[in-house]
Write an enzyme that holds these catalytic residues in place. Structure first.
Site, PDB file in Angstrom:
ATOM      1  N   SER A  61       0.896  -1.259   0.012  1.00 38.96           N
ATOM      2  CA  SER A  61      -0.055  -0.169   0.102  1.00 38.96           C
ATOM      3  C   SER A  61       0.895   1.154   0.010  1.00 38.96           C
ATOM      4  O   SER A  61       1.972   1.245   0.418  1.00 38.96           O
ATOM      5  CB  SER A  61      -0.897   0.016   1.174  1.00 38.96           C
ATOM      6  OG  SER A  61      -1.457   1.269   1.508  1.00 38.96           O
ATOM      7  N   TYR A  89      -1.848  -1.403  10.167  1.00 43.63           N
ATOM      8  CA  TYR A  89      -2.062  -1.384   8.678  1.00 43.63           C
ATOM      9  C   TYR A  89      -0.587  -0.946   7.918  1.00 43.63           C
ATOM     10  O   TYR A  89       0.040  -1.515   7.094  1.00 43.63           O
ATOM     11  CB  TYR A  89      -3.150  -0.569   8.084  1.00 43.63           C
ATOM     12  CG  TYR A  89      -3.337  -0.859   6.651  1.00 43.63           C
ATOM     13  CD1 TYR A  89      -3.983  -1.870   5.994  1.00 43.63           C
ATOM     14  CD2 TYR A  89      -2.847   0.151   5.528  1.00 43.63           C
ATOM     15  CE1 TYR A  89      -4.004  -1.995   4.801  1.00 43.63           C
ATOM     16  CE2 TYR A  89      -3.010  -0.136   4.162  1.00 43.63           C
ATOM     17  CZ  TYR A  89      -4.029  -1.244   3.771  1.00 43.63           C
ATOM     18  OH  TYR A  89      -4.139  -1.300   2.409  1.00 43.63           O
TER      19      TYR A  89
END
Length: 258
Positions: free
Chosen positions: A149, A162
């Protein structure tokens, strides 16, 4: 003169995609099949994996749906065994399985929530790679891709686990690239920005809310479509990227450039 577009073909190759039941994983599975690969669609939700495989088969491709809990070593080993029995080889691994990560800072998480996110999103990539690498090494060829990401490069509020996981995947790919280059195995990551998938509605309630909140954070002013991430995956899976390993491919609409 050879058509340069032939470099993007996956004809004769077998691709394994985790998290294939929906979203980015589904789009990548379909793209790989359209490029000529036989695709093993793996997902924790077996019916979703089978649904993606059936969609590919109905369109004239070749795919199978397989249950896989990527946080479990016996499950990953069994899934890879099923792929080998069906297709007798593995050339591409796309690690896209992801559990929903809780919102919050490190002060907010329970240890259970922290461990669950890591067990699927990070340990799952390790276990699948561990299971697949011997088969790729036997053929002296392979491409492993982790879905990371843009938040593996930059931080944001209330996404500590995350950010940690995605950063770890980027550096894991670099280390794997070093360890397995001599075996003909390339390892890279793709770092998408926000993508219009079912996960957006879980966090923001509606896709329109996600677009309003996240779209302006990207230089291009919008969220990505799953198919745009799939095209990046096709590049890294194919011979078009034969000289690319240990790299992180940003497909983030300029999010991390700001």
């Amino acid at each position: 003169m050879e058509n340069i577009l032939n470099k993007y073909a996956l004809t004769g190759k077998v691709a394994v995609v985790t998290g294939a039941g929906q979203g980015i994983g589904r789009a990548i599975s379909i793209a790989f099949a359209q490029a000529g690969a036989k695709v093993a669609c793996l997902d924790m939700l077996t019916e979703n994996a089978i649904r993606t495989a059936e969609e590919i088969n109905q369109a004239g491709g070749t795919a199978i749906g397989i249950h896989a809990d990527v946080s479990s070593e016996p499950s990953t080993q069994q899934a890879v065994l099923q792929v080998m029995q069906a297709f007798d080889g593995i050339h591409v691994l796309l690690n896209g399985a992801a559990a929903k990560d809780p919102s919050g800072s490190v002060a907010d998480y329970s240890l259970e929530d922290w461990n669950k996110a890591i067990s699927v999103n990070l340990t799952g990539a390790f276990l699948m790679s561990k299971a697949v690498i011997p088969h790729m090494a036997a053929g002296k060829s392979g491409s492993i891709i982790h879905i990371a990401s843009q938040l593996g490069r930059v931080g944001t509020a209330n996404r500590a686990v995350y950010c940690a996981i995605k950063s770890a995947l980027i550096n894991l790919a670099r280390a794997m690239a070093i360890d397995h280059a001599a075996q003909g195995i390339r390892t890279n990551t793709i770092s998408p920005g926000a993508v219009e998938t079912e996960r957006m509605t879980l966090r923001f309630g509606t896709m329109e809310n996600a677009r309003k909140e996240l779209g302006p954070m990207h230089l291009l002013g919008r969220l990505a479509q799953p198919e745009e991430i799939a095209l990046a995956a096709l590049y890294l899976a194919s011979d078009a990227s034969a000289f690319v390993t240990g790299s992180d491919l940003l497909v983030d609409g300029g999010y991390a450039a700001q």
